[in-house]
Scaffold this motif. Sequence first.
Motif, short mmCIF file in Angstrom:
data_model
loop_
_atom_site.label_atom_id
_atom_site.label_comp_id
_atom_site.label_asym_id
_atom_site.label_seq_id
_atom_site.Cartn_x
_atom_site.Cartn_y
_atom_site.Cartn_z
N MET A 65 0.83 -1.20 0.00
CA MET A 65 0.00 0.00 0.00
C MET A 65 0.87 1.25 0.00
SD MET A 65 -3.03 -1.02 -0.29
CE MET A 65 -3.76 0.61 -0.10
N ASN A 66 1.98 1.20 0.71
CA ASN A 66 2.91 2.32 0.71
C ASN A 66 3.45 2.60 -0.69
OD1 ASN A 66 6.33 2.54 1.13
ND2 ASN A 66 5.05 4.24 1.77
N VAL A 67 3.80 1.53 -1.40
CA VAL A 67 4.32 1.67 -2.77
C VAL A 67 3.25 2.22 -3.70
CG1 VAL A 67 5.13 0.37 -4.77
CG2 VAL A 67 6.07 -0.12 -2.51
N ILE A 68 2.02 1.71 -3.59
CA ILE A 68 0.93 2.17 -4.45
C ILE A 68 0.62 3.65 -4.19
CG2 ILE A 68 -1.53 1.91 -4.94
CD1 ILE A 68 -1.20 -1.08 -4.44
N GLY A 70 2.65 5.85 -3.06
CA GLY A 70 3.75 6.62 -3.62
C GLY A 70 3.57 6.86 -5.11
N LEU A 71 3.19 5.82 -5.82
CA LEU A 71 2.96 5.96 -7.26
C LEU A 71 1.84 6.95 -7.55
CD1 LEU A 71 3.22 2.22 -8.41
CD2 LEU A 71 4.88 4.05 -8.82
N VAL A 72 0.78 6.88 -6.75
CA VAL A 72 -0.34 7.81 -6.94
C VAL A 72 0.09 9.24 -6.64
CG1 VAL A 72 -2.61 8.48 -6.07
CG2 VAL A 72 -2.10 6.07 -6.45
N ILE A 87 0.50 11.53 5.33
CA ILE A 87 0.25 10.83 6.59
C ILE A 87 0.00 9.35 6.35
CG2 ILE A 87 -1.40 10.57 8.49
CD1 ILE A 87 -1.61 13.63 8.55
N PHE A 88 -0.86 9.04 5.36
CA PHE A 88 -1.13 7.64 5.07
C PHE A 88 0.07 6.95 4.45
CE2 PHE A 88 -5.56 8.83 5.70
CZ PHE A 88 -6.06 7.69 6.31
N GLU A 89 0.85 7.68 3.69
CA GLU A 89 2.10 7.12 3.15
C GLU A 89 3.02 6.69 4.29
OE1 GLU A 89 4.90 6.93 -0.40
OE2 GLU A 89 2.90 6.32 0.19
N GLY A 150 2.96 19.21 -7.92
CA GLY A 150 2.95 18.03 -7.07
C GLY A 150 2.98 18.41 -5.60
N CYS A 151 3.01 17.42 -4.74
CA CYS A 151 3.05 17.66 -3.30
C CYS A 151 4.47 18.03 -2.87
CB CYS A 151 2.58 16.41 -2.54
SG CYS A 151 0.81 16.07 -2.72
N GLN A 152 4.56 19.08 -2.09
CA GLN A 152 5.84 19.52 -1.57
C GLN A 152 5.93 19.12 -0.10
OE1 GLN A 152 8.13 21.10 -3.53
NE2 GLN A 152 9.64 21.00 -1.88
N ILE A 153 6.87 18.24 0.24
CA ILE A 153 7.03 17.75 1.60
C ILE A 153 8.01 18.64 2.34
CG2 ILE A 153 7.69 15.78 3.04
CD1 ILE A 153 7.01 13.97 0.69
#
Length: 236
Positions: A65-68, A70-72, A87-89, A150-153
């Motif tokens: 799920m972590n990998v999926i 990440g791809l999303v 958070i879910f990642e 994209g998302c900026q962490i």
Amino acid sequence: MVNWQSPSVVAADSLAFVKLLHVLAGLFMWEFFATLQYEWDFVKKRRPYRWTIWIYSATRITALMNVILGLVGFNVTKPIACEVWLIFEFIFAYTAFSLASLLIVLRLIAIWNRNVPISLLAVGVWLVNLAFLLRSVIVARSEWDNDSGGCQISDTDDSRINVTVTLITDTVLLTIMIVGLRRQRDHELGRMLFNQGVLWLCLATISEVPPVVFLWLNLNDPLNIVSKIYFTLPAV
């Protein structure tokens, strides 16, 4: 000397990170489905039932799920709730890490024949690691960046304490396990557990060293992200 914070280098590292993400995702998915027969044998009762299969399967599923996710997250083209995604990642990634460590704890307890002081020490070490991983989830921050699309962490180097603690706790658990196996090297259980897992556990622990090094170097955000989430997948 390379300026790791320069926009051109950060952009190149970001592109390399996205490419590496897809490669690692492909390798992990191949490994996941290639070894799915192991769980299927339990479903078909071809193997004797062990309750630890649930922990083993949960470790693999949360890592998947972590990998999926990440791809999303790194392929979206429209704004998303980046902080919720991150958070879910982290939840899936760190759940996989903690469950993998729990399997080490359970095997360690079996090796030491349920020795109470050793068992309490192992569980205590595991709980310390779990607490630091939980802290990383709580402080996770991310927002959508229109410029990059994209998302900026933010605060990508914040997890260096967490991965360092994970390396230390896994090393402690592995050391206790090896000491226990040496005490039982003439017993059938000791030989079986040594042959079935110690080498792989050693390699998994060693694989946690690069993330620690990269995060403490804090070269730039893309390298920090790939270190704290994806370089640690071999440990799972």
